[in-house]
Enzyme design. Sequence first.
Site, PDB file in Angstrom:
ATOM      1  CD  GLU A  29      -2.837   1.014   2.497  1.00  8.50           C
ATOM      2  OE1 GLU A  29      -3.798   1.789   2.561  1.00  8.50           O
ATOM      3  OE2 GLU A  29      -2.632   0.114   3.340  1.00  8.50           O
ATOM      4  CE  LYS A  79      -7.599   1.243   2.629  1.00  6.07           C
ATOM      5  NZ  LYS A  79      -6.425   1.559   3.481  1.00  6.07           N
ATOM      6  CB  CYS A 115      -4.930  -2.217   3.484  1.00  9.18           C
ATOM      7  SG  CYS A 115      -4.309  -2.539   5.157  1.00  9.18           S
TER       8      CYS A 115
END
Length: 414
Positions: free
Chosen positions: A43, A114, A150
């Site tokens: 990330e 994300k 994540c």
Amino acid sequence: MTVKVAIAQMNSTVGDLAGNRAKIFDLSRRAFEAGADIVLTPELSLVGYPPEDLLLRNAFYAKTQEAFAGLAADLAQFKDLHVVVGLPLQDEKGVRHNAASVLLNGEVLGTYRKHDLPNTTVFDEKRYFMSSDQAFVFGVKGVRFGINICEDTWFEHAPMRARAAGAQVLLVPNGSPYHMNKQHLRYETMRKHVSAQGLALVYANLVGGQDELIFDGDSFVMDAAGTICAQLRHFEEDLQLVEFDGATPVPQALAAPLTTEAQVYQALVLGVRDYIGKNGFPGVLIGMSGGVDSALTLAIAVDALGADKVRAVMMPSQFTADISWIDSRDMVKRLDVRYDEIPIKQTFDAFRATLADEFAGLAEDATEENIQARIRGTLLMALSNKHGSIVLTTGNKSEMAVGYCTLYGDMAGG
């Protein structure tokens, strides 16, 4: 058809765009030479994690895009290699996203933004980023790969969207900090939210220390049944290729897991090494007492930095027991660090003389003991100021929890 995915478990440095770019290029080169089709980096790999309020600066996004464009051009020489790079993006309206882009032959094949932005404990991503609902899936040799980032995989909706968009394997760049037994929690969470969707998983986690955070690496591959098929190193940079037979990862031999004590020790060593190195300190100072805490801190420092960057200082008073001298001298001899003894009796007597009128008629108690600790803290900080080395505190969390350590004394340090 076999697809080879390289997990690039790298140690990024926040704000070091040139250094991170060079590291991604080198890992991609090594992966390409080993026959990889895909390279997955962690990330925000290009900028380091977490960038915090750098993400509020327009110039940071401009510099990031400049580095990203340069990286894309550099990677173009690796024909047909797909490189997943984590970076922050800002559009023309100023909307900002935590993103992962796929570079292929010098161009951006596509970008995932994300969805789930953590905003608890050490995370405050909602301060910086907007969420996105759009899935992104790309094909390599007939296998469909999706991307989540994540926190997306700690809930079911992002993996479900990837599956609905045709993904068979989920690539997951991570910035997941370490705490004890974190890996078991990751496994169970991935089984619950990714394997349950019938997806295999490639989990690429950061490794390294960043201020108060430690990232343990421990990247892994899990098949659609929830079985671990590959495991990268703990607390070290690593590059590992995993073959997929279609959408099914080919199992590799797994190393034995670390004990909890070994995990914690390696985490402390890594945290010290990166805090010192990334902040540019020339070395460390440690106040020796002859006790377990300072001995353990000294061992951690030497393993992290090497003996030449560690200096131990013993500051005895008239109350120092012989065993404290013996143990301190033995420890520094074993570890071959610089060792100095600075007696504090005269300084302690001067403090007591200064306070004599205030303390008249009062019995000696912890006050006088704490004066000794505070003298030692002051001297260590003076040496730190003069020579540039940072002081490592030697108190432990149990002492902190019950207030047994001395404010401005053994709590002094960086």
